[in-house]
Design an enzyme around this catalytic site. Structure first.
Site, PDB file in Angstrom:
ATOM      1  N   ASP A  30       0.863  -1.186   0.000  1.00 27.22           N
ATOM      2  CA  ASP A  30       0.000   0.000   0.000  1.00 27.22           C
ATOM      3  C   ASP A  30       0.892   1.225   0.000  1.00 27.22           C
ATOM      4  OD1 ASP A  30      -3.202   0.442   0.948  1.00 27.22           O
ATOM      5  OD2 ASP A  30      -1.873   2.182   1.169  1.00 27.22           O
ATOM      6  N   GLU A 152     -15.328  -7.252  -8.139  1.00 28.90           N
ATOM      7  CA  GLU A 152     -15.773  -7.862  -6.878  1.00 28.90           C
ATOM      8  C   GLU A 152     -17.206  -7.439  -6.589  1.00 28.90           C
ATOM      9  OE1 GLU A 152     -16.216  -6.045  -3.914  1.00 28.90           O
ATOM     10  OE2 GLU A 152     -15.616  -4.099  -4.709  1.00 28.90           O
ATOM     11  N   ALA A 273     -36.783   1.279   2.064  1.00 23.19           N
ATOM     12  CA  ALA A 273     -36.866   2.739   1.932  1.00 23.19           C
ATOM     13  C   ALA A 273     -36.267   3.409   3.162  1.00 23.19           C
ATOM     14  CB  ALA A 273     -38.328   3.146   1.776  1.00 23.19           C
ATOM     15  N   GLY A 278     -25.534   5.165   0.489  1.00 22.19           N
ATOM     16  CA  GLY A 278     -24.288   5.919   0.628  1.00 22.19           C
ATOM     17  C   GLY A 278     -23.125   4.966   0.439  1.00 22.19           C
ATOM     18  N   CYS A 281     -19.278   3.036  -2.848  1.00 21.11           N
ATOM     19  CA  CYS A 281     -19.534   2.275  -4.078  1.00 21.11           C
ATOM     20  C   CYS A 281     -20.706   2.863  -4.861  1.00 21.11           C
ATOM     21  CB  CYS A 281     -19.785   0.816  -3.744  1.00 21.11           C
ATOM     22  SG  CYS A 281     -18.385   0.088  -2.889  1.00 21.11           S
TER      23      CYS A 281
HETATM   24  C1  UGA Z   1     -22.198  -2.568  -2.730  1.00 20.14           C
HETATM   25  C2  UGA Z   1     -22.745  -3.823  -3.441  1.00 20.14           C
HETATM   26  O1  UGA Z   1     -23.875  -4.324  -2.728  1.00 20.14           O
HETATM   27  C3  UGA Z   1     -21.671  -4.906  -3.542  1.00 20.14           C
HETATM   28  O2  UGA Z   1     -22.170  -6.007  -4.289  1.00 20.14           O
HETATM   29  C4  UGA Z   1     -20.448  -4.304  -4.260  1.00 20.14           C
HETATM   30  O3  UGA Z   1     -19.398  -5.243  -4.351  1.00 20.14           O
HETATM   31  C5  UGA Z   1     -19.963  -3.096  -3.481  1.00 20.14           C
HETATM   32  O4  UGA Z   1     -21.016  -2.132  -3.401  1.00 20.14           O
HETATM   33  C6  UGA Z   1     -18.774  -2.521  -4.199  1.00 20.14           C
HETATM   34  O5  UGA Z   1     -18.931  -2.047  -5.327  1.00 20.14           O
HETATM   35  O6  UGA Z   1     -17.659  -2.628  -3.692  1.00 20.14           O
HETATM   36  P1  UGA Z   1     -21.771  -1.873  -0.175  1.00 20.14           P
HETATM   37  O7  UGA Z   1     -21.420  -0.522  -0.701  1.00 20.14           O
HETATM   38  O8  UGA Z   1     -20.892  -2.519   0.833  1.00 20.14           O
HETATM   39  O9  UGA Z   1     -21.891  -2.930  -1.387  1.00 20.14           O
HETATM   40  O10 UGA Z   1     -23.188  -1.722   0.515  1.00 20.14           O
HETATM   41  P2  UGA Z   1     -24.682  -2.226   0.259  1.00 20.14           P
HETATM   42  O11 UGA Z   1     -25.025  -3.273   1.230  1.00 20.14           O
HETATM   43  O12 UGA Z   1     -24.903  -2.542  -1.149  1.00 20.14           O
HETATM   44  O13 UGA Z   1     -25.496  -0.904   0.649  1.00 20.14           O
HETATM   45  C7  UGA Z   1     -25.277   0.323  -0.038  1.00 20.14           C
HETATM   46  C8  UGA Z   1     -26.128   1.423   0.529  1.00 20.14           C
HETATM   47  O14 UGA Z   1     -27.500   1.222   0.194  1.00 20.14           O
HETATM   48  C9  UGA Z   1     -26.102   1.556   2.050  1.00 20.14           C
HETATM   49  O15 UGA Z   1     -26.028   2.923   2.383  1.00 20.14           O
HETATM   50  C10 UGA Z   1     -27.412   0.967   2.503  1.00 20.14           C
HETATM   51  O16 UGA Z   1     -27.866   1.496   3.718  1.00 20.14           O
HETATM   52  C11 UGA Z   1     -28.315   1.356   1.351  1.00 20.14           C
HETATM   53  N1  UGA Z   1     -29.479   0.467   1.167  1.00 20.14           N
HETATM   54  C12 UGA Z   1     -29.298  -0.844   0.883  1.00 20.14           C
HETATM   55  C13 UGA Z   1     -30.754   0.998   1.252  1.00 20.14           C
HETATM   56  O17 UGA Z   1     -30.944   2.200   1.493  1.00 20.14           O
HETATM   57  N2  UGA Z   1     -31.835   0.166   1.049  1.00 20.14           N
HETATM   58  C14 UGA Z   1     -31.677  -1.147   0.768  1.00 20.14           C
HETATM   59  O18 UGA Z   1     -32.707  -1.842   0.581  1.00 20.14           O
HETATM   60  C15 UGA Z   1     -30.373  -1.677   0.689  1.00 20.14           C
END
Ligand code: UGA
Length: 451
Positions: A30, A152, A273, A278, A281
């Site tokens: 890193d 990923e 909802a 956030g 990603c």
């Molecule tokens: C996301 C994807 O789900 C992964 O598959 C991907 O690998 C990753 O991005 C990446 O590109 O590295 P992540 O950012 O860890 O993963 O989080 P998520 O679980 O997808 O949630 C993202 C956001 O959406 C969070 O802020 C969560 O609170 C929000 N969310 C999620 C909602 O507001 N409603 C939902 O029903 C689900």
């Protein structure tokens, strides 16, 4: 196999640790020498479930090592996984300068042929550019570079579990030999040959559906990643518009999305909802995908709306806060949750921070609690009172805001909290509680899309 991982962030560390756990010899590097020092001392610089255990056992078993010398890391591996950041530029376009800089270093330092695997999320065509850059920077030397894209799909908070239980492994390649090399790297996971840390003691991982190993072109692999994340983001924004509709019409968004999701063509996930998405990603990937589409003359209107709806979630929440509190200035507000979602310490692009920023600008007096997100938040908002114990944050509060869906907040004893709050007012940005029950306990309770 001998594998080098460049970049020890959320993606790189999980990738390196899990590949070591799967039996490979991994060297991580890193640009941040302090981070390497921590890792060498056995410390884990990020919070991710199970990561500490596997890094520890890999280090003790001699399967993983860390070096601040990128040349040493590059020379050590047959395959090099690039896991560096691709943050958004002002325009929304992905900033690929870290990838370019790594390409230059690989070309300069490699002494033997390498499979260069891009794991960082990048716009389509980056692999082709990377290939050209490696050829250009090595100025026609004897070392051969092959490029592959291996996006990923790990979610922060469950990344280790996801790594060992993928539903698909996508490899974008230029030649079949590269695909075979990657299949070999992932063979232990594809064949579920060992007990992953999540199921330690239970023998091999429970036989779930086998992951599909998909071989595509590099452009397709890159597109698959952006298209997947953007679609999930779109689903969330869709649910949020339904929530707004439910509020106006007098329906319940949980009932609506649950019933919708039971149709397997829709699915129940990512229809929650609330305050919106956030993290590092979705917001940046949606922007980068819009930008990529525009650069080739495609207007991705539906994603622009996704982004717009998501930004409006903060405004909608603030409207609710203003309506309930009237004047915000001087009010003591407890913020439960700072991380962008539960089970992570990651506060990058967290909706909670947007809310906090706006309330501070208006002169609110804030107290906050988050199981893992407070260290990061302290450096941005030193003026907030931080409490490990959420009940302390709630003491004398005029209102409680729920911004992250942590389990501890779901299980909070509101009877107890209510006794110490100055006013029994809860604004729930994640729809964690049953409205009727909160009201029975004497709370004024506001949430998204439910009566
Ligand atoms: C996301 C994807 O789900 C992964 O598959 C991907 O690998 C990753 O991005 C990446 O590109 O590295 P992540 O950012 O860890 O993963 O989080 P998520 O679980 O997808 O949630 C993202 C956001 O959406 C969070 O802020 C969560 O609170 C929000 N969310 C999620 C909602 O507001 N409603 C939902 O029903 C689900």
């Amino acid at each position: 196999m001998r594998i080098s991982v460049i970049g020890c962030g959320y993606v790189g560390l999980v990738t390196g640790a899990c590949l070591a756990e799967a039996g490979h010899d991994v060297v991580c590097t890193d640009i941040n020498a302090e981070r390497i020092k921590m890792l060498n001392a056995g410390e884990v610089p990020i919070y991710e479930l199970h990561l500490g255990e596997i890094l520890d056992s890999a280090r003790k078993g001699g399967k993983i090592s860390y070096t601040a010398d990128i040349g040493e890391a590059i020379r050590a591996g047959d395959a090099i996984f690039i896991c560096v950041g691709t943050p958004p530029k002002e325009s929304g376009e992905a900033d690929l300068s870290a990838i370019d800089s790594v390409a230059r270093q690989i070309a300069a330092e490699a002494k033997s042929s390498k499979l260069v695997v891009e794991k960082s999320t990048v716009p389509a065509r980056t692999g082709l550019e990377l290939s050209r850059a490696l050829a250009a920077y090595s100025r026609g030397g004897n070392v051969r570079f092959r490029v592959a894209s291996n996006p990923e799909f790990l979610r922060e908070g469950t990344a280790v579990y996801d790594f060992f239980h993928p539903d698909r492994i996508v490899v974008g390649v230029e030649d079949p030999a590269a695909a075979e090399e990657l299949r070999e790297i992932y063979r232990p996971i594809l064949e579920k040959q060992f007990s992953c840390p999540v199921h330690k003691g239970a023998g091999a991982c429970p036989a779930g559906p086998k992951a599909e190993f998909l071989v595509t072109t590099i452009n397709s692999a890159e597109l698959i990643k952006h298209a997947s994340n953007s679609f999930l983001a779109l689903k969330i924004s869709y649910a949020n518009v339904i929530a707004d509709l439910c509020e106006r019409i007098g329906a319940d968004v949980e009932e609506v999305t649950h019933a919708m999701g039971l149709d397997p063509r829709i699915g129940t996930q990512f229809l929650k909802a609330g305050l919106g998405f956030g993290g590092f990603c979705f917001p940046k990937d949606v922007q980068a995908f819009i930008h990529l589409a525009a650069s080739v003359g495609v207007d991705f209107e539906i994603l622009k709306a996704t982004e717009r709806v998501n930004k409006q979630r903060i405004e909608r929440f603030l409207e609710k806060i203003h309506k309930a509190l009237w004047v915000v200035k001087g009010k003591k507000i407890a913020v439960l949750g700072l991380a962008f979602k539960a089970n992570t310490d990651d506060i990058r692009f967290a909706p909670a921070l947007e809310v906090v920023k706006k309330l501070l600008e208006e002169g609110a007096v804030l107290a906050a609690s988050d199981p893992e997100g407070m260290t990061g938040a302290r450096t941005i908002f030193p003026q907030i009172a931080y409490h490990e114990d959420p009940y302390e944050a709630l003491k004398n509060a005029d209102a409680a805001l729920v911004c992250t869906e942590w389990d501890v907040f779901k299980k909070l004893d509101w009877e107890r909290a209510g006794k110490t709050m100055a006013r029994k007012l809860v604004l729930d940005g994640r729809n964690l509680y049953v409205p009727g029950k909160m009201r029975e306990m004497g709370f004024e309770y506001y949430c998204f899309g439910r009566a």
